[in-house]
Scaffold this motif. Structure first.
Motif, PDB file in Angstrom:
ATOM      1  N   PHE A 181       0.860  -1.181   0.000  1.00 24.82           N
ATOM      2  CA  PHE A 181       0.000   0.000   0.000  1.00 24.82           C
ATOM      3  C   PHE A 181       0.899   1.234   0.000  1.00 24.82           C
ATOM      4  N   ASP A 182       0.377   2.353  -0.465  1.00 23.14           N
ATOM      5  CA  ASP A 182       1.121   3.607  -0.413  1.00 23.14           C
ATOM      6  C   ASP A 182       1.004   4.179   0.997  1.00 23.14           C
ATOM      7  N   GLY A 283      -6.041   8.017  10.701  1.00 19.22           N
ATOM      8  CA  GLY A 283      -4.848   7.175  10.698  1.00 19.22           C
ATOM      9  C   GLY A 283      -5.200   5.734  10.355  1.00 19.22           C
ATOM     10  N   ALA A 284      -4.210   4.855  10.492  1.00 19.92           N
ATOM     11  CA  ALA A 284      -4.426   3.474  10.045  1.00 19.92           C
ATOM     12  C   ALA A 284      -3.540   2.511  10.806  1.00 19.92           C
ATOM     13  N   VAL A 285      -3.824   1.238  10.618  1.00 21.65           N
ATOM     14  CA  VAL A 285      -2.990   0.168  11.148  1.00 21.65           C
ATOM     15  C   VAL A 285      -2.636  -0.772   9.997  1.00 21.65           C
ATOM     16  N   LEU A 286      -1.376  -1.154   9.928  1.00 19.86           N
ATOM     17  CA  LEU A 286      -0.903  -2.095   8.911  1.00 19.86           C
ATOM     18  C   LEU A 286      -0.537  -3.403   9.600  1.00 19.86           C
ATOM     19  N   GLN A 322     -10.475 -13.065   8.035  1.00 19.47           N
ATOM     20  CA  GLN A 322     -10.407 -13.202   9.496  1.00 19.47           C
ATOM     21  C   GLN A 322      -9.700 -12.016  10.138  1.00 19.47           C
ATOM     22  N   TYR A 323      -8.620 -11.550   9.511  1.00 18.38           N
ATOM     23  CA  TYR A 323      -7.960 -10.348  10.038  1.00 18.38           C
ATOM     24  C   TYR A 323      -8.869  -9.136   9.889  1.00 18.38           C
ATOM     25  N   SER A 324      -9.601  -9.066   8.789  1.00 19.92           N
ATOM     26  CA  SER A 324     -10.543  -7.962   8.593  1.00 19.92           C
ATOM     27  C   SER A 324     -11.587  -7.940   9.700  1.00 19.92           C
ATOM     28  N   ALA A 346       0.024  -8.058   3.415  1.00 19.37           N
ATOM     29  CA  ALA A 346      -0.306  -6.824   4.116  1.00 19.37           C
ATOM     30  C   ALA A 346      -1.811  -6.621   4.206  1.00 19.37           C
ATOM     31  N   VAL A 347      -2.265  -6.158   5.388  1.00 22.54           N
ATOM     32  CA  VAL A 347      -3.666  -5.817   5.622  1.00 22.54           C
ATOM     33  C   VAL A 347      -3.689  -4.403   6.185  1.00 22.54           C
TER      34      VAL A 347
END
Length: 353
Positions: A181-182, A283-286, A322-324, A346-347
């Motif tokens: 992802f960017d 923001g986000a989590v990777l 499942q991670y989602s 990557a998620v």
């Protein structure tokens, strides 16, 4: 008239794949032993092909044993043979020098050491792990696994070995997961459980405008500073703490690389909820993990890693869905996942603005 054997439905069959699987551990231990003895390092350092006698003397092993080991490494295409005047000598392949020597630029040497001396011993108790549904540190090493990371970091030497393992993996896979992802919009990044900083260094290389803070246990941070951190890594800093107990710093992006697969679903949601609370709006989590296919048909590496999580941790490998679900349960939205074609995927999930 055909004999009963000739007319049998099994006539002419040969269980090649099954035999290969039965002997898979022989392949692994051949590779492990050659690395542990330093065979590939000796051949690299010589700068020329060496005889079995030369190698045996250099690594301090019997000539007979060395000859057999070198022959097996040739069969595995890890070494090349050269014949001159009836004399056989050996040299590394290009890939062997790159990945299997201690000084190789993308060395997997430390990962191999950890596989041989830790994971291999745990897998001796895989049958027990499957029966009992829990990890096998107590049987393998005589240490309680009540506190997972007390078992994992059961000695300073074991901690350094584990951190070297992480370094070697991220040197090979790190850039791929960070560029799936960017991530350039995120300037303030927190790498939870970032260990020695190998992935953080890949991150600041891929995104020079960002700064990364590694949040890890006090003794991990202290070991990182002692053995792994370079003064040139001025965009990387450390905070000591337990991410299940201590306050998390506010950041634009949180990276959890090979973290959630250690834990149960309940513990994962607990941790992700703490991350969501600390995360800046927008923001986000990777997540960086080895994703299983949704239909459980593969990939084989992730399936085997999930068994490894059984013998070593409380967790498992999971599918992207499942991670989602775990991310959604913690409050994250707009969740996406991408396969890299390598070991780790990557998620990405976002916190609403």
């Amino acid at each position: 008239m055909d004999s009963p054997e000739a007319s049998s439905p099994d006539a002419g069959r040969y269980p090649r794949k099954i035999l290969e699987y039965m002997e898979g551990f022989l392949v692994s231990k051949t590779l492990f032993t050659a690395c542990e003895l330093g065979v590939f390092d000796v051949l690299l350092g010589a700068g020329r092909p060496l005889s079995a006698d030369d190698v045996s003397q250099a690594v301090g092993a019997s000539l007979d044993g060395t000859q057999r080991l070198l022959a097996a490494c040739c069969g595995l295409q890890l070494l090349e043979t050269h014949q001159q005047n009836g004399r056989v000598s050996y040299s590394n392949t290009e890939e062997t020098s790159l990945y299997l020597t201690r000084s190789g630029p993308a060395t997997l040497y430390h990962s191999i050491q950890y596989s041989s001396r830790t994971i291999y011993l745990c897998w001796h108790y895989l049958t027990d792990a499957v029966r009992e549904g829990r990890n096998q540190y107590e049987k393998a090493f005589g240490v309680s696994s009540k506190d997972l990371f007390q078992a994992l970091y059961r000695s300073d030497e074991e901690m350094v070995k584990f951190m070297q393992l992480m370094n070697s993996i991220w040197n090979i896979c790190g850039r791929d997961v960070l560029t799936a992802f960017d991530l350039s919009p995120f300037k303030v990044i927190c790498d939870l459980g970032g260990c020695s900083g190998a992935l953080a260094r890949q991150c600041t290389s891929a995104y020079p405008e960002c700064a990364v803070t590694i949040f890890d246990l006090p003794k991990v941070v202290q070991t990182s500073r002692e053995h792994f951190v370079k003064e040139a890594d001025h965009k990387i800093s450390f905070i000591e703490g337990d991410f299940f107990k201590d306050p998390l710093l506010e950041a634009d992006l949180y990276i959890l690389a090979r973290i959630l697969h250690d834990w149960t679903d309940e513990r994962c949601v607990e941790l992700l909820s703490r991350v969501h609370k600390a995360c800046k709006p927008g923001g986000a989590v990777l997540l960086v993990e080895a994703l299983l296919y949704e239909d459980s048909s593969g990939p084989l590496t992730a399936q085997l890693y999930s068994l490894n999580m059984l013998v070593q941790t409380e967790g498992r490998e999971r599918t992207g869905a499942q991670y989602s679900a775990l991310l959604a349960a913690a409050g994250f939205t707009d969740i996406q996942y991408r396969l890299t074609g390598k070991i780790y995927d990557a998620v990405l999930g976002f916190k609403e603005k």
